[in-house]
Design an enzyme around this catalytic site. Structure first.
Site, PDB file in Angstrom:
ATOM      1  N   LYS A 191       0.824  -1.206   0.000  1.00 21.60           N
ATOM      2  CA  LYS A 191       0.000   0.000   0.000  1.00 21.60           C
ATOM      3  C   LYS A 191       0.865   1.265   0.000  1.00 21.60           C
ATOM      4  O   LYS A 191       1.798   1.388   0.782  1.00 21.60           O
ATOM      5  CB  LYS A 191      -0.911   0.003   1.238  1.00 21.60           C
ATOM      6  CG  LYS A 191      -1.825  -1.198   1.352  1.00 21.60           C
ATOM      7  CD  LYS A 191      -2.709  -1.408   0.126  1.00 21.60           C
ATOM      8  CE  LYS A 191      -3.876  -0.466   0.069  1.00 21.60           C
ATOM      9  NZ  LYS A 191      -4.701  -0.708  -1.167  1.00 21.60           N
ATOM     10  N   CYS A 392      35.914  -2.304  28.810  1.00 19.86           N
ATOM     11  CA  CYS A 392      35.588  -1.341  29.857  1.00 19.86           C
ATOM     12  C   CYS A 392      35.178  -2.041  31.154  1.00 19.86           C
ATOM     13  O   CYS A 392      36.039  -2.515  31.872  1.00 19.86           O
ATOM     14  CB  CYS A 392      34.526  -0.351  29.368  1.00 19.86           C
ATOM     15  SG  CYS A 392      34.607   1.200  30.276  1.00 19.86           S
ATOM     16  N   HIS A 523      36.873   1.786  24.960  1.00 24.15           N
ATOM     17  CA  HIS A 523      35.916   1.058  24.116  1.00 24.15           C
ATOM     18  C   HIS A 523      36.465   0.930  22.688  1.00 24.15           C
ATOM     19  O   HIS A 523      36.165   1.765  21.836  1.00 24.15           O
ATOM     20  CB  HIS A 523      34.571   1.787  24.079  1.00 24.15           C
ATOM     21  CG  HIS A 523      33.810   1.707  25.356  1.00 24.15           C
ATOM     22  ND1 HIS A 523      33.006   0.635  25.663  1.00 24.15           N
ATOM     23  CD2 HIS A 523      33.747   2.545  26.417  1.00 24.15           C
ATOM     24  CE1 HIS A 523      32.464   0.826  26.856  1.00 24.15           C
ATOM     25  NE2 HIS A 523      32.897   1.974  27.335  1.00 24.15           N
ATOM     26  N   GLU A 525      35.586  -0.930  20.375  1.00 30.74           N
ATOM     27  CA  GLU A 525      34.525  -1.162  19.380  1.00 30.74           C
ATOM     28  C   GLU A 525      34.104   0.122  18.669  1.00 30.74           C
ATOM     29  O   GLU A 525      33.601   0.079  17.549  1.00 30.74           O
ATOM     30  CB  GLU A 525      33.319  -1.840  20.031  1.00 30.74           C
ATOM     31  CG  GLU A 525      32.506  -1.000  21.021  1.00 30.74           C
ATOM     32  CD  GLU A 525      33.013  -1.057  22.457  1.00 30.74           C
ATOM     33  OE1 GLU A 525      34.190  -1.446  22.675  1.00 30.74           O
ATOM     34  OE2 GLU A 525      32.243  -0.687  23.367  1.00 30.74           O
TER      35      GLU A 525
HETATM   36  N1  GLN Z   1      30.766   1.174  35.170  1.00 30.70           N
HETATM   37  C1  GLN Z   1      32.153   1.292  34.822  1.00 30.70           C
HETATM   38  C2  GLN Z   1      32.665   2.693  35.049  1.00 30.70           C
HETATM   39  O1  GLN Z   1      31.921   3.620  35.136  1.00 30.70           O
HETATM   40  C3  GLN Z   1      32.399   0.848  33.398  1.00 30.70           C
HETATM   41  C4  GLN Z   1      31.748   1.741  32.400  1.00 30.70           C
HETATM   42  C5  GLN Z   1      31.636   1.110  31.028  1.00 30.70           C
HETATM   43  O2  GLN Z   1      31.745  -0.087  30.872  1.00 30.70           O
HETATM   44  N2  GLN Z   1      31.403   1.911  30.038  1.00 30.70           N
HETATM   45  O3  GLN Z   1      33.851   2.909  35.127  1.00 30.70           O
END
Ligand code: GLN
Length: 549
Positions: A191, A392, A523, A525
């Site tokens: 549609k 992390c 991080h 990633e």
């Molecule tokens: N909670 C943890 C901190 O604040 C890890 C944070 C996270 O994994 N982004 O340091």
């Protein structure tokens, strides 16, 4: 070359959200970039949050952090992955940011005594930000994705800004409507009416779509393309079929099969800058995503999994994509399994199920929920020599696990969970404590890119192939300097440190002890790209493949 005028493409949603505006915008960026233009992409979020940092990932998806430290929407991650370059803080805005600037400007008397009004002052600030982003990026073309769909109240000022930009420079601004075409089960027929209505709604905001990206389960047929063209007043070849695809990385080629790049340039009154096909490398990557037959099985142990299947993939989208990039680069099809760490605490699942996997990941997270289950998983991976990658929180919890079970620091913990434990091996740094005491939570995290030095001869140094790196952060807590010597003595290697040596960025075990046991305070990633897989993810995937063998 003669001085070229800057061009703008607004991408606006119709009918409903969640149909892939972000991927459409990313794909438009990639296609135009492949034709030789410098492109930048802007994400506009309509909510009042000043940034995405205070939003719950289970509801809104992952918070994507830029090098600058700005916390943004996950679409920015797709933009960076498709364009294969980093974006700047000017490439993201929310209503909250815009209003805040206007109100602050008013408080500073910068409107010179005038009545400050929603229109035109809010759209003017939006336009200022869009143009600033284009200038800072030094780009030829800027594509701007406006959050939400046409017809809502919340994005109306952004549409007004877009209309004003078009009015000021009609040859330089075009509009793309990304709309949804349902096939109701009882009718079995696609549609077009909801999209016709969306296009009219856009007309009501003073905007005429130049292109319609027709999102649907199966490709829109010629008859319905013609219908949309007639009723929405667009050229029939400007109705682009966008059927569901297996992988988001297929979208650019699908758009190109419809000749979209050429037509976008024509609408913008531009000629391609290069003759060769700039998408060769991308297509090679996409063909790898299809040709891999052997698998690599990765278990992801986290906590955001119990609110329904559709949520988890959004909360960890960069982690998933990073695993894919490295798996495909190694000719493996990634098979990801989500494991709720709470199930290891309640006994719902036994931690020994992890032996089924070639590798285990514990991604980032906050708070107490499910952390003992994660620690159990890490212990199992360490003792049973299953490749382990901690991101992390996953690095902090690996440090805690090692402290408890190897360094003899019984009940070691992070002060995020236990403020009065005997061994606070993870603790908040004094500066952050000060912010928190002042209730200033928006400023309590270490955010964005920081450099680190790598230790020679370690997994990390080997993977990166260099001694100095820069990675993105988003956390409050750090490895407590008081315990570093003890942990090192027990065999944990801090292979990455801040340049002043105070902050521990990477923890790992020597390969003589474990094939791959590594965690990062940052991080990684966030910087993995299809055409540039992250070195640590690649090292992890290689270790996982080796275990499989
Ligand atoms: N909670 C943890 C901190 O604040 C890890 C944070 C996270 O994994 N982004 O340091």
């Amino acid at each position: 070359m003669t001085e070229q005028r800057h061009k703008y493409i607004f991408v606006i949603g119709g009918v409903m959200s969640g149909v892939g505006k972000g991927v459409a915008t990313s794909s438009i960026g990639l296609i135009l970039q492949s034709k030789g233009f410098k492109v930048n992409l802007i994400k506009i979020d309509q909510y009042l949050n000043v940034d995405a940092g205070t939003m719950n990932p289970t509801e809104h998806g992952e918070v994507f952090v830029l090098n600058s430290g700005l916390e943004t929407d996950q679409d920015m991650g797709n933009y960076e992955r498709f364009l294969n370059r980093e974006l700047g803080p000017a490439d993201y805005m929310t209503s909250g940011m815009v209003y805040k600037t206007v109100i602050e400007r008013e408080r500073n008397l910068e409107y010179g005594g005038k009545c400050v009004e929603a229109v035109p002052h809010i759209p003017e600030e939006i336009i200022r930000r869009i143009k600033l982003s284009a200038t800072e990026a030094g780009s030829d073309i800027t594509a701007i994705e406006i959050g939400g769909t046409t017809g809502e109240y919340q994005n109306i000022f952004f549409l007004e800004a877009a209309r004003m930009m078009h009015r000021a420079s009609p040859d330089d601004v075009i509009f793309v409507l990304v709309s949804y075409l349902p096939v109701p089960g009882n009718l079995g027929e696609m549609k077009t009416k909801p999209t016709q209505s969306a296009s009219r709604m856009l007309n009501g905001a003073g905007i005429q779509a130049d292109f319609i990206i027709a999102r649907s389960e199966t490709s829109i047929d010629q008859k319905r393309k013609e219908k949309l063209a007639l009723f929405c007043d667009v050229k029939v070849e400007h109705v682009i079929a966008a059927p569901d695809v297996e992988s988001i990385y297929d979208v650019p080629s699908n758009f190109e099969n419809e000749n979209m790049g050429h037509m976008l340039l024509r609408a913008l009154k531009l000629e391609p800058l290069n003759k060769e096909n700039g998408m060769t490398e991308w297509k090679e990557f996409v063909s790898k995503t299809k040709s891999a037959t052997e698998t690599v099985k990765i278990g992801i142990v986290g906590k955001y999994f119990d609110t329904g299947n559709f949520v988890l993939s959004d909360a960890y989208i960069s982690v998933i994509e990073a695993i894919k990039h490295s798996a495909y680069a190694n000719d493996r099809k990634p098979v990801l399994t989500w494991i709720n760490s709470k199930d290891f605490e309640t006994g719902e699942k036994d931690v020994s199920i992890l032996k089924e996997f070639d590798g285990v990941v514990v991604p980032g997270g906050f708070g107490e929920s499910g952390i003992e289950g994660k620690i159990k998983a890490i212990e199992y991976a360490r003792v049973n020599k299953i490749p382990y990658f901690g991101l992390c929180y996953g690095m902090q919890l690996a440090t805690i696990e090692y402290a408890r079970h190897v360094a003899g620091l019984k009940d070691a913990n992070t002060t995020e969970i236990n403020k009065n434990g005997p061994y606070p091996v993870i603790d908040i740094m004094p500066e952050q404590k000060k912010h928190m005491a002042e209730g200033n939570y928006g400023a309590t995290m270490r955010l964005g890119a920081y450099p680190a030095h790598l230790k020679k001869g370690t997994i990390a140094a080997e993977a990166y192939g260099k001694a100095e790196i820069s990675e993105r952060h988003r956390h409050r807590y750090e490895v407590n300097p008081d315990y570093i010597a003890q942990l090192e003595k027990a065999g944990l290697v801090f292979s990455g440190k801040s340049p002043d040596g105070v902050l521990m960025e990477i923890a790992e075990l020597p390969t003589s002890v474990h094939p791959f046991f590594l965690g990062t305070q940052f991080h990684p990633e966030l910087q993995s790209r299809p055409l540039a897989p992250h070195p640590l993810f690649s090292a992890f995937i290689k270790a996982a493949i080796a275990r499989k063998k």
